[in-house]
Design a protein around this motif. Structure first.
Motif, PDB file in Angstrom:
ATOM      1  N   UNK A  21     -39.415 -80.204 -70.231  1.00 48.10           N
ATOM      2  CA  UNK A  21     -38.922 -81.020 -69.109  1.00 48.10           C
ATOM      3  C   UNK A  21     -38.419 -82.377 -69.599  1.00 48.10           C
ATOM      4  N   UNK A  22     -37.319 -82.800 -69.016  1.00 47.45           N
ATOM      5  CA  UNK A  22     -36.775 -84.102 -69.358  1.00 47.45           C
ATOM      6  C   UNK A  22     -35.826 -84.096 -70.530  1.00 47.45           C
ATOM      7  N   UNK A  23     -35.723 -82.979 -71.243  1.00 48.81           N
ATOM      8  CA  UNK A  23     -34.788 -82.886 -72.366  1.00 48.81           C
ATOM      9  C   UNK A  23     -33.512 -82.164 -71.934  1.00 48.81           C
ATOM     10  N   UNK A  24     -32.456 -82.414 -72.666  1.00 48.55           N
ATOM     11  CA  UNK A  24     -31.211 -81.701 -72.422  1.00 48.55           C
ATOM     12  C   UNK A  24     -30.962 -80.712 -73.556  1.00 48.55           C
ATOM     13  N   UNK A  25     -30.139 -79.719 -73.271  1.00 47.75           N
ATOM     14  CA  UNK A  25     -29.861 -78.663 -74.244  1.00 47.75           C
ATOM     15  C   UNK A  25     -28.376 -78.328 -74.206  1.00 47.75           C
ATOM     16  N   UNK A  26     -27.946 -77.606 -75.228  1.00 43.08           N
ATOM     17  CA  UNK A  26     -26.564 -77.140 -75.322  1.00 43.08           C
ATOM     18  C   UNK A  26     -26.585 -75.841 -76.120  1.00 43.08           C
ATOM     19  N   UNK A  27     -25.717 -74.913 -75.766  1.00 46.58           N
ATOM     20  CA  UNK A  27     -25.694 -73.596 -76.412  1.00 46.58           C
ATOM     21  C   UNK A  27     -24.322 -73.290 -76.992  1.00 46.58           C
TER      22      UNK A  27
END
Length: 235
Positions: A21-27
């Protein structure tokens, strides 16, 4: 993927991390409309990708490499004491490999599982189309490994069947039977399935060190982790 194969690769916009929670991601995502995708899927797994619905993706987060692809060499795996107890505890179950087609029975179990395991997480009000979009797609070589007791469906291990491997896509099971360890039992049966059919690996998706929902994966030994582009054995 073969050396002479080419496929478009897309990078997603940043989105909320599904693990922290609170983190961002990218794929990174392989072109879902490319006709080569069914043939390239097995090679993509070996490069650390994973399937979700029609999308074959790999985490590519700026400043974070916590997600580590993990696979189990089926022939080398030896169950530990706890896993052997799990096998004995579920010796009354029967197994059936079924086509990956949603039934009312599958969907009702899926809903119960999500409502118990992921309350308020956005998945706990699933509709039939959510089930279909998440677990299978028109090109995927998917089967449902059903776990039953006296005909009653207790669990489903959604499994992609590749020439040299199986990939554990998702498992859902009866929340009232939590003491059985059905998630562990499903992996043990997928490993048995792989051995019996001469497939080398069972892919378990991603492991994250220190994440409480991921620790179960490293209890299957030996296993291999994709580190620096190479599969490294851990015993």
């Amino acid at each position: 993927m073969t050396a002479n194969a080419s496929i478009r690769l897309y990078q997603t916009a940043e989105h909320g991390c599904g693990y922290w929670p609170g983190r961002t991601a990218r794929d990174l995502v392989l072109d879902p409309h490319d006709a080569q995708l069914p043939e390239l899927y097995a090679g993509a797994l070996a490069m650390g990708f994973r399937r979700s619905g029609a999308h074959v993706y790999r985490p590519h987060c700026p400043g974070c490499r916590a997600c580590v692809a993990l696979r189990i060499p089926a022939a080398a795996f030896v169950p530990d004491r706890s896993q052997r107890r799990c096998l004995r505890r579920n010796a009354d179950l029967t197994l059936h490999i079924a086509p990956a087609r949603r039934s009312d029975e599958h969907f009702a179990l899926y809903r119960r599982y999500l409502e118990c395991r992921h309350p308020g997480g956005g998945m706990d009000n699933a509709m039939p189309e959510d089930f279909d979009l998440f677990l299978a797609c028109s090109w995927s070589p998917t089967r449902f490994l059903e776990l039953r007791r006296d005909g009653r469906l207790l669990g489903v291990a959604v499994t992609d069947v590749l020439p040299d491997a199986l990939s554990a896509v998702y498992t859902f099971f009866e929340p009232d039977e939590a003491t059985r360890g059905l998630g562990t039992f499903a992996i043990l049966q997928q490993l048995r399935w792989a051995r019996e059919e001469g497939r080398r690996y069972l892919y378990l998706g991603y492991w994250i060190a220190g994440h409480p929902k991921m620790d179960y994966k490293i209890r299957f030994r030996p296993h291999e982790r994709l580190q620096g582009g190479l599969w490294v054995e851990h015993r």
